[in-house]
Design a protein around this motif. Structure first.
Motif, PDB file in Angstrom:
ATOM      1  N   PRO A  55       0.889  -1.296   0.088  1.00 36.09           N
ATOM      2  CA  PRO A  55       0.098   0.024   0.028  1.00 36.09           C
ATOM      3  C   PRO A  55       0.992   1.216  -0.019  1.00 36.09           C
ATOM      4  O   PRO A  55       1.964   1.313   0.534  1.00 36.09           O
ATOM      5  N   GLN A  56       0.260   2.390  -0.608  1.00 39.94           N
ATOM      6  CA  GLN A  56       1.064   3.612  -0.505  1.00 39.94           C
ATOM      7  C   GLN A  56       1.374   3.961   1.011  1.00 39.94           C
ATOM      8  O   GLN A  56       0.808   3.987   1.871  1.00 39.94           O
ATOM      9  N   ASN A  57       2.501   4.604   0.813  1.00 42.41           N
ATOM     10  CA  ASN A  57       3.222   5.141   2.246  1.00 42.41           C
ATOM     11  C   ASN A  57       3.523   6.544   1.878  1.00 42.41           C
ATOM     12  O   ASN A  57       4.162   6.758   0.769  1.00 42.41           O
ATOM     13  N   THR A  58       3.378   7.439   2.745  1.00 48.30           N
ATOM     14  CA  THR A  58       3.832   8.877   2.573  1.00 48.30           C
ATOM     15  C   THR A  58       5.200   9.400   2.816  1.00 48.30           C
ATOM     16  O   THR A  58       5.475  10.522   2.588  1.00 48.30           O
ATOM     17  N   ALA A  59       5.828   8.045   3.421  1.00 54.83           N
ATOM     18  CA  ALA A  59       7.303   8.776   4.031  1.00 54.83           C
ATOM     19  C   ALA A  59       8.118   8.962   2.766  1.00 54.83           C
ATOM     20  O   ALA A  59       8.932  10.082   2.648  1.00 54.83           O
ATOM     21  N   PRO A  60       8.062   8.364   1.408  1.00 56.12           N
ATOM     22  CA  PRO A  60       8.884   8.623   0.028  1.00 56.12           C
ATOM     23  C   PRO A  60       8.517  10.122  -0.354  1.00 56.12           C
ATOM     24  O   PRO A  60       9.351  10.930  -0.432  1.00 56.12           O
ATOM     25  N   ALA A  61       7.081  10.343  -0.323  1.00 51.66           N
ATOM     26  CA  ALA A  61       6.748  11.923  -0.715  1.00 51.66           C
ATOM     27  C   ALA A  61       7.149  12.849   0.379  1.00 51.66           C
ATOM     28  O   ALA A  61       7.571  14.015  -0.251  1.00 51.66           O
ATOM     29  N   LEU A  62       7.131  12.590   1.366  1.00 47.80           N
ATOM     30  CA  LEU A  62       7.647  13.766   2.540  1.00 47.80           C
ATOM     31  C   LEU A  62       8.974  13.948   2.382  1.00 47.80           C
ATOM     32  O   LEU A  62       9.606  14.977   2.541  1.00 47.80           O
ATOM     33  N   CYS A  63       9.652  12.647   1.977  1.00 41.86           N
ATOM     34  CA  CYS A  63      11.233  13.072   1.565  1.00 41.86           C
ATOM     35  C   CYS A  63      11.294  14.150   0.460  1.00 41.86           C
ATOM     36  O   CYS A  63      12.275  14.883   0.810  1.00 41.86           O
ATOM     37  N   LEU A  64      10.627  14.021  -0.487  1.00 42.03           N
ATOM     38  CA  LEU A  64      10.621  15.037  -1.580  1.00 42.03           C
ATOM     39  C   LEU A  64      10.413  16.474  -1.134  1.00 42.03           C
ATOM     40  O   LEU A  64      10.920  17.199  -1.486  1.00 42.03           O
ATOM     41  N   ALA A  65       9.167  16.310  -0.549  1.00 40.69           N
ATOM     42  CA  ALA A  65       8.628  17.673  -0.031  1.00 40.69           C
ATOM     43  C   ALA A  65       9.708  18.509   1.097  1.00 40.69           C
ATOM     44  O   ALA A  65       9.654  19.705   0.875  1.00 40.69           O
ATOM     45  N   ALA A  66      10.442  17.640   1.710  1.00 40.62           N
ATOM     46  CA  ALA A  66      11.236  17.992   2.713  1.00 40.62           C
ATOM     47  C   ALA A  66      12.365  18.603   2.195  1.00 40.62           C
ATOM     48  O   ALA A  66      12.962  19.755   2.217  1.00 40.62           O
ATOM     49  N   CYS A  67      12.732  18.068   0.982  1.00 42.55           N
ATOM     50  CA  CYS A  67      14.117  18.250   0.070  1.00 42.55           C
ATOM     51  C   CYS A  67      13.573  19.800  -0.638  1.00 42.55           C
ATOM     52  O   CYS A  67      14.513  20.597  -0.649  1.00 42.55           O
ATOM     53  N   GLU A  68      12.507  19.890  -0.994  1.00 45.48           N
ATOM     54  CA  GLU A  68      12.018  21.064  -1.717  1.00 45.48           C
ATOM     55  C   GLU A  68      11.687  22.173  -0.765  1.00 45.48           C
ATOM     56  O   GLU A  68      12.270  23.533  -0.941  1.00 45.48           O
ATOM     57  N   LEU A  69      11.363  21.937   0.335  1.00 42.98           N
ATOM     58  CA  LEU A  69      11.022  22.874   1.713  1.00 42.98           C
ATOM     59  C   LEU A  69      12.635  23.701   1.590  1.00 42.98           C
ATOM     60  O   LEU A  69      12.453  24.963   2.154  1.00 42.98           O
ATOM     61  N   VAL A  70      13.635  22.846   1.846  1.00 41.16           N
ATOM     62  CA  VAL A  70      14.851  23.537   2.114  1.00 41.16           C
ATOM     63  C   VAL A  70      15.674  24.045   1.002  1.00 41.16           C
ATOM     64  O   VAL A  70      16.730  24.563   1.140  1.00 41.16           O
ATOM     65  N   GLY A  71      14.784  24.197  -0.086  1.00 42.74           N
ATOM     66  CA  GLY A  71      15.361  24.884  -1.335  1.00 42.74           C
ATOM     67  C   GLY A  71      16.215  23.835  -2.372  1.00 42.74           C
ATOM     68  O   GLY A  71      16.700  24.401  -3.204  1.00 42.74           O
ATOM     69  N   GLY A  72      15.878  22.585  -2.094  1.00 44.75           N
ATOM     70  CA  GLY A  72      16.616  21.588  -3.005  1.00 44.75           C
ATOM     71  C   GLY A  72      15.646  21.431  -3.941  1.00 44.75           C
ATOM     72  O   GLY A  72      14.483  21.720  -4.114  1.00 44.75           O
ATOM     73  N   HIS A  73      16.079  20.562  -5.076  1.00 45.97           N
ATOM     74  CA  HIS A  73      15.547  20.090  -6.184  1.00 45.97           C
ATOM     75  C   HIS A  73      14.798  18.540  -5.810  1.00 45.97           C
ATOM     76  O   HIS A  73      15.732  17.800  -5.526  1.00 45.97           O
TER      77      HIS A  73
END
Lengths: 278, 278
Positions: A55-73
């Motif tokens: 089943p889908q898990n949100t940890a991977p999406a959160l990883c991308l969102a955190a990267c973008e939040l701190v200014g990463g791509h």
């Protein structure tokens, strides 16, 4: 690599949904491309199946969102996000193996097994190293990111290992409550969710922040945010979701989570704060 | 770090035995120190037990020997050797789980299970990431070895994964021969040993050579040497060890293995060549 104007981007709730959809479909596409149906087909075909059956898990999406939040791509965190999904898929596969002395907790749904337990055991064992392979292969001399990748490798090994996911699963097994919903109590549920979903999401958010170039303070803030988000999800969707007193704990965790985001105001904070409501 | 005069060191057969004993006890000491009995004790205690309950495997020692052969110091390969032992221990643990649909091959000895299958399943899952953690933690800015460590990580993930160990275990499961010795044939045994023991030893030797600073040519020579050594061991100690025609194959593999060492003459070649006789 294209660089997006993250910091000035403010999004509404409906935009959040498209953010979500785009993040998740990118992770899925990355994984599909990373696990081609190559020989030996009799091994890769079931591996492919099991990776996407979880089943889908949100940890991977959160990883991308955190990267973008701190200014990463988000590309910088794509391998780590994929590795996190693989770890989750391997855990899910092994948790549902029909072992001879395991009483199936009543709260756990019966899942369809496309393959025999031996194959599922083996494939889980193949999926874990594959996650670490993907991560190590994302080392890019042009980005000079070896140190970040090694650091993220350690983060993920710890989140999965004997002081993380495995410890949570251990509590679940050892506790007589896991036989039936009626014996759970909120304190125990909280402890299990902290180690399992909490640990995986804390790790996801911290890894995203590390890979996106966040400061140590940002990394730790996002780690705590991820911990609360994961615990909320574990508690709302897990075995004890109907337990008395659980809603109050979740509400408290939501407040704690949002508090961690206060200093990120003005950045892409709306996308990531929507995780507390998933 | 002390630097030993490797290249001029020539050792006799009895010295080989002390070489072996010292290499193996160093790996064991490193692992014992790396897995302290820390909390949660109910997880670490069985993990400790399972790591040392697995029968000794020569791939970790081969990793150190290869590192020394190319002129490195064995400390440089200690984390990789320990990770290889952990991978072997996790595989061994999962291979012996009493799964509901697995017929126990007659050739496989009954082993003592100190813990229930759920615990052994979980602990195997904890041991794999722990191996990658040890490896990632051996990153040392003073040695500037990040790239070598990432490369070795990829080597080990591949040796363990769906085109390595898992593929060999898959063959074992799928083949009707695994039910009883009488149906094995040498070709099938060779295929399984190539993927399992062969792959692990090839990986061990290649990793040692990479970490010791060997040239690409040396790495590939030692990888092939390791493949032959592992196959020999799998064939001599595995299920089909009494099979007709097996001795001839083993003799041929010994010759192939020793041929790979020809260009290392004058270096610490006697220690490593003794692996073909284990």
């Amino acid at each position: 690599r294209p660089s997006l104007p993250h910091r000035s981007m403010m999004i509404t709730m409906s935009q959040n949904q498209s953010y979500w959809a785009s993040v998740n479909s990118e992770i899925e596409a990355h994984l599909k491309q990373a696990i081609p149906l190559r020989p030996p087909l009799q091994v890769f075909e079931p591996m492919h199946h099991l990776v996407f059956a979880a089943p889908q898990n949100t940890a991977p999406a959160l990883c991308l969102a955190a990267c973008e939040l701190v200014g990463g791509h988000r590309d910088q965190a794509m391998a780590a996000a994929s590795a996190l999904h693989l770890m989750h898929a391997a855990s899910f596969t092994h948790e549902h193996l029909p072992l001879t002395d395991r009483p199936r907790p009543k709260s756990r749904p019966v899942i369809h097994h496309a393959y025999g337990p031996n194959i599922e055991l083996l494939l889980g064992d193949a999926i874990i190293p594959f996650g670490f392979e993907l991560l190590a292969r994302s080392d890019d001399p042009a980005q000079n990111n070896s140190d970040r990748i090694l650091r993220v490798t350690i983060e993920i090994t710890r989140a999965m290992g004997s002081q993380g996911m495995v410890e949570g699963q251990y509590y679940e097994l050892e506790c007589p409550q896991s036989d039936g919903e009626e014996l759970c109590d909120v304190g125990w549920i909280e402890q299990v969710c902290k180690k399992k979903e909490g640990g995986l999401h804390a790790c996801g958010a911290a890894c995203g922040a590390i890979l996106g170039g966040g400061s140590e303070e940002e990394i730790e803030k996002l780690r705590r945010f991820g911990l609360y988000v994961g615990m909320i999800q574990g508690m709302l969707h897990g075995a004890g979701r109907k337990e008395k007193g659980l809603k109050e704990v979740v509400e408290e965790l939501r407040n704690l989570a949002l508090k961690e985001l206060e200093e990120f105001k003005g950045r892409k904070v709306e996308a990531i704060s929507s995780f507390v409501n998933v």
